[in-house]
Structures are given as C-alpha cells and as structure tokens.
Scaffold this active site. Structure first.
Site, PDB file in Angstrom:
ATOM      1  N   ASP A  66       0.849  -1.182   0.000  1.00 27.19           N
ATOM      2  CA  ASP A  66       0.000   0.000   0.000  1.00 27.19           C
ATOM      3  C   ASP A  66       0.892   1.242   0.000  1.00 27.19           C
ATOM      4  O   ASP A  66       1.889   1.302   0.704  1.00 27.19           O
ATOM      5  CB  ASP A  66      -0.932  -0.005   1.220  1.00 27.19           C
ATOM      6  CG  ASP A  66      -2.085   0.966   1.052  1.00 27.19           C
ATOM      7  OD1 ASP A  66      -3.231   0.506   0.887  1.00 27.19           O
ATOM      8  OD2 ASP A  66      -1.843   2.195   1.083  1.00 27.19           O
ATOM      9  N   ILE A  67       0.479   2.245  -0.793  1.00 28.37           N
ATOM     10  CA  ILE A  67       1.285   3.463  -0.940  1.00 28.37           C
ATOM     11  C   ILE A  67       1.263   4.308   0.333  1.00 28.37           C
ATOM     12  O   ILE A  67       2.170   5.104   0.558  1.00 28.37           O
ATOM     13  CB  ILE A  67       0.806   4.261  -2.182  1.00 28.37           C
ATOM     14  CG1 ILE A  67       1.915   5.120  -2.750  1.00 28.37           C
ATOM     15  CG2 ILE A  67      -0.449   5.064  -1.888  1.00 28.37           C
ATOM     16  CD1 ILE A  67       1.637   5.637  -4.147  1.00 28.37           C
ATOM     17  N   ASN A 126     -12.795  -3.285   2.300  1.00 30.51           N
ATOM     18  CA  ASN A 126     -13.736  -2.174   2.320  1.00 30.51           C
ATOM     19  C   ASN A 126     -14.621  -2.275   1.083  1.00 30.51           C
ATOM     20  O   ASN A 126     -14.115  -2.462  -0.029  1.00 30.51           O
ATOM     21  CB  ASN A 126     -12.987  -0.841   2.341  1.00 30.51           C
ATOM     22  CG  ASN A 126     -12.128  -0.696   3.587  1.00 30.51           C
ATOM     23  OD1 ASN A 126     -12.465  -1.225   4.644  1.00 30.51           O
ATOM     24  ND2 ASN A 126     -11.003  -0.014   3.464  1.00 30.51           N
ATOM     25  N   GLY A 132     -16.254   2.392   3.250  1.00 27.98           N
ATOM     26  CA  GLY A 132     -14.940   3.060   3.219  1.00 27.98           C
ATOM     27  C   GLY A 132     -14.095   2.726   2.002  1.00 27.98           C
ATOM     28  O   GLY A 132     -12.885   2.950   2.006  1.00 27.98           O
ATOM     29  N   GLN A 133     -14.715   2.203   0.942  1.00 29.11           N
ATOM     30  CA  GLN A 133     -13.955   1.844  -0.260  1.00 29.11           C
ATOM     31  C   GLN A 133     -13.649   3.083  -1.085  1.00 29.11           C
ATOM     32  O   GLN A 133     -14.556   3.834  -1.446  1.00 29.11           O
ATOM     33  CB  GLN A 133     -14.747   0.837  -1.103  1.00 29.11           C
ATOM     34  CG  GLN A 133     -13.957   0.333  -2.310  1.00 29.11           C
ATOM     35  CD  GLN A 133     -14.723  -0.694  -3.134  1.00 29.11           C
ATOM     36  OE1 GLN A 133     -15.889  -0.982  -2.862  1.00 29.11           O
ATOM     37  NE2 GLN A 133     -14.058  -1.234  -4.148  1.00 29.11           N
ATOM     38  N   HIS A 139      -9.999  -5.212  -3.628  1.00 29.14           N
ATOM     39  CA  HIS A 139      -8.672  -5.391  -3.032  1.00 29.14           C
ATOM     40  C   HIS A 139      -8.825  -5.801  -1.579  1.00 29.14           C
ATOM     41  O   HIS A 139      -9.735  -5.362  -0.882  1.00 29.14           O
ATOM     42  CB  HIS A 139      -7.827  -4.120  -3.157  1.00 29.14           C
ATOM     43  CG  HIS A 139      -8.491  -2.896  -2.601  1.00 29.14           C
ATOM     44  ND1 HIS A 139      -9.443  -2.193  -3.307  1.00 29.14           N
ATOM     45  CD2 HIS A 139      -8.353  -2.268  -1.416  1.00 29.14           C
ATOM     46  CE1 HIS A 139      -9.860  -1.169  -2.568  1.00 29.14           C
ATOM     47  NE2 HIS A 139      -9.219  -1.193  -1.411  1.00 29.14           N
ATOM     48  N   HIS A 141      -6.954  -5.771   1.959  1.00 23.81           N
ATOM     49  CA  HIS A 141      -5.858  -5.213   2.757  1.00 23.81           C
ATOM     50  C   HIS A 141      -5.322  -6.310   3.666  1.00 23.81           C
ATOM     51  O   HIS A 141      -6.108  -7.001   4.337  1.00 23.81           O
ATOM     52  CB  HIS A 141      -6.344  -4.089   3.660  1.00 23.81           C
ATOM     53  CG  HIS A 141      -6.794  -2.844   2.966  1.00 23.81           C
ATOM     54  ND1 HIS A 141      -5.979  -1.749   2.800  1.00 23.81           N
ATOM     55  CD2 HIS A 141      -7.980  -2.512   2.396  1.00 23.81           C
ATOM     56  CE1 HIS A 141      -6.654  -0.784   2.183  1.00 23.81           C
ATOM     57  NE2 HIS A 141      -7.873  -1.219   1.922  1.00 23.81           N
TER      58      HIS A 141
HETATM   59  P1  AMP Z   1      -9.769   1.414   0.146  1.00 24.00           P
HETATM   60  O1  AMP Z   1     -10.072   2.594   1.022  1.00 24.00           O
HETATM   61  O2  AMP Z   1     -10.061   0.095   0.789  1.00 24.00           O
HETATM   62  O3  AMP Z   1     -10.374   1.570  -1.232  1.00 24.00           O
HETATM   63  O4  AMP Z   1      -8.205   1.404  -0.004  1.00 24.00           O
HETATM   64  C1  AMP Z   1      -7.508   1.829  -1.109  1.00 24.00           C
HETATM   65  C2  AMP Z   1      -6.050   1.731  -0.735  1.00 24.00           C
HETATM   66  O5  AMP Z   1      -5.281   1.833  -1.914  1.00 24.00           O
HETATM   67  C3  AMP Z   1      -5.571   2.840   0.212  1.00 24.00           C
HETATM   68  O6  AMP Z   1      -5.048   2.244   1.398  1.00 24.00           O
HETATM   69  C4  AMP Z   1      -4.491   3.555  -0.599  1.00 24.00           C
HETATM   70  O7  AMP Z   1      -3.408   3.990   0.187  1.00 24.00           O
HETATM   71  C5  AMP Z   1      -4.087   2.502  -1.609  1.00 24.00           C
HETATM   72  N1  AMP Z   1      -3.551   3.006  -2.863  1.00 24.00           N
HETATM   73  C6  AMP Z   1      -4.092   3.965  -3.657  1.00 24.00           C
HETATM   74  N2  AMP Z   1      -3.314   4.156  -4.740  1.00 24.00           N
HETATM   75  C7  AMP Z   1      -2.275   3.296  -4.633  1.00 24.00           C
HETATM   76  C8  AMP Z   1      -1.140   3.003  -5.438  1.00 24.00           C
HETATM   77  N3  AMP Z   1      -0.908   3.648  -6.581  1.00 24.00           N
HETATM   78  N4  AMP Z   1      -0.267   2.060  -5.012  1.00 24.00           N
HETATM   79  C9  AMP Z   1      -0.489   1.420  -3.845  1.00 24.00           C
HETATM   80  N5  AMP Z   1      -1.548   1.626  -3.066  1.00 24.00           N
HETATM   81  C10 AMP Z   1      -2.427   2.552  -3.438  1.00 24.00           C
END
Ligand code: AMP
Ligand code: ZN
Length: 151
Positions: A66-67, A126, A132-133, A139, A141
């Site tokens: 995760d970024i 999420n 919270g998506q 994906h 986590h």
């Molecule tokens: P969600 O809130 O469950 O949709 O989580 C989306 C997740 O994707 C968040 O934790 C972000 O930090 C992560 N995210 C968004 N863009 C990127 C990216 N380019 N590379 C890695 N993680 C990302």
C-alpha cells in the site's frame, strides 16, 4: 397458456435444464467479463502501466505494498481482472476469493508479520462508500507488524 400451450412435465424439465444452462452462461460471463477498466488505477497497476512495489504475482492475482501504509506491514491483494468490489462477486468467483484468502497468511509471514497467535495480521475488504472503499477494484488489505498502527 395461449400459443405455448399448458406446460407438461417434459416441458418443465427442459425449461429447468434451459434455466440451468442460462445461469451457468451468466456466471461464466461474469467470471470472464469486465477484464479491464481503462479508468481504474488498480487495473493500470495490474497491467504494469503504473509502478507498484510487488509482493507477489501469478496469472490471476497481484499483491503490492500500500502506498500509504497504516502499519509496519500493509499490502493489498487484488485480482488482475477488474471486479469493482466484493459486492460484485458471483458464485463463480468463489475459487478466486479462496485463493486470495489462503494467500494472505503466506504473504503476511513472508512480509514479516509475526506468527499466530502472538503476532497475526488483519484482513480487511472495504466495500462501497459506507464501507470506506476508495478504489473501486476489489482489493484485500493485509495489515500487520508490531503495534501501534496508524488506524
Ligand atoms: P480502500 O479505502 O479500501 O479503497 O483502499 C484503497 C487503498 O489503496 C488505500 O489504502 C491507498 O493507500 C491505496 N492506494 C491507492 N493508490 C495506490 C497506489 N498507486 N499504489 C499502492 N496503493 C495505493
Ligand atoms: Zn480495475
């Protein structure tokens, strides 16, 4: 019953068989359909068009860090095929979801999560706005490592 006549048992049987075939076709279509969404950031990551710090990859799955990690270990497991959310999965996706969930503990250990039961990790999916998506490509986590965590 008009033009088609009253259903007799033989007709009913063929109707049931027809509906079963139709259902199988719909499930197959949903399993192969929507392979890629041009506007989806995780589709771009899966295609290698946007870089990611890869944790694992095979034909149908990708895992990457995760970024914006909440914890010492925080990576995401995604299907390469575009599925908008967990709410979009079908019975035909059961094996895919099973693979993701059984991969989670293996990758958690590989990425440095301490062993169960003193260690462990959290798996979070999420789903939807109220869930919270933020990224609308399914994906999972996987979060772990020594506390405290940010969330
Ligand atoms: P969600 O809130 O469950 O949709 O989580 C989306 C997740 O994707 C968040 O934790 C972000 O930090 C992560 N995210 C968004 N863009 C990127 C990216 N380019 N590379 C890695 N993680 C990302
Ligand atoms: Zn996508």
């Amino acid at each position: 019953w008009g033009y088609w006549g009253a259903p007799n048992p033989a007709n009913r049987r063929s109707l049931l068989i027809f509906l079963k075939i139709l259902n199988a076709m719909i499930e197959t279509a949903s399993a192969v359909g929507h392979a890629h969404d041009d506007n989806c950031i995780f589709c771009k990551i899966a295609a290698g068009h946007i870089p990611s710090r890869k944790v694992y990859e095979d034909e149908e799955l990708l895992a990457f860090h995760d970024i914006a990690p909440w914890a010492p270990v925080h990576f995401l497991i995604i299907p390469k095929r575009h599925i908008a959310s967990l709410a979009h999965t079908q019975p035909a996706d059961a094996a895919l979801l099973g693979r993701i969930l059984t991969l989670a503990p293996q990758l958690a250990a590989q990425e440095g999560c301490n062993p169960y039961p003193a260690g462990g990790f959290r798996v979070q999916i999420n789903t939807g706005e109220e869930g919270g998506q933020e990224v609308h490509h399914l994906h999972v986590h996987v979060i772990g490592g020594p506390r405290p965590w940010k969330k």
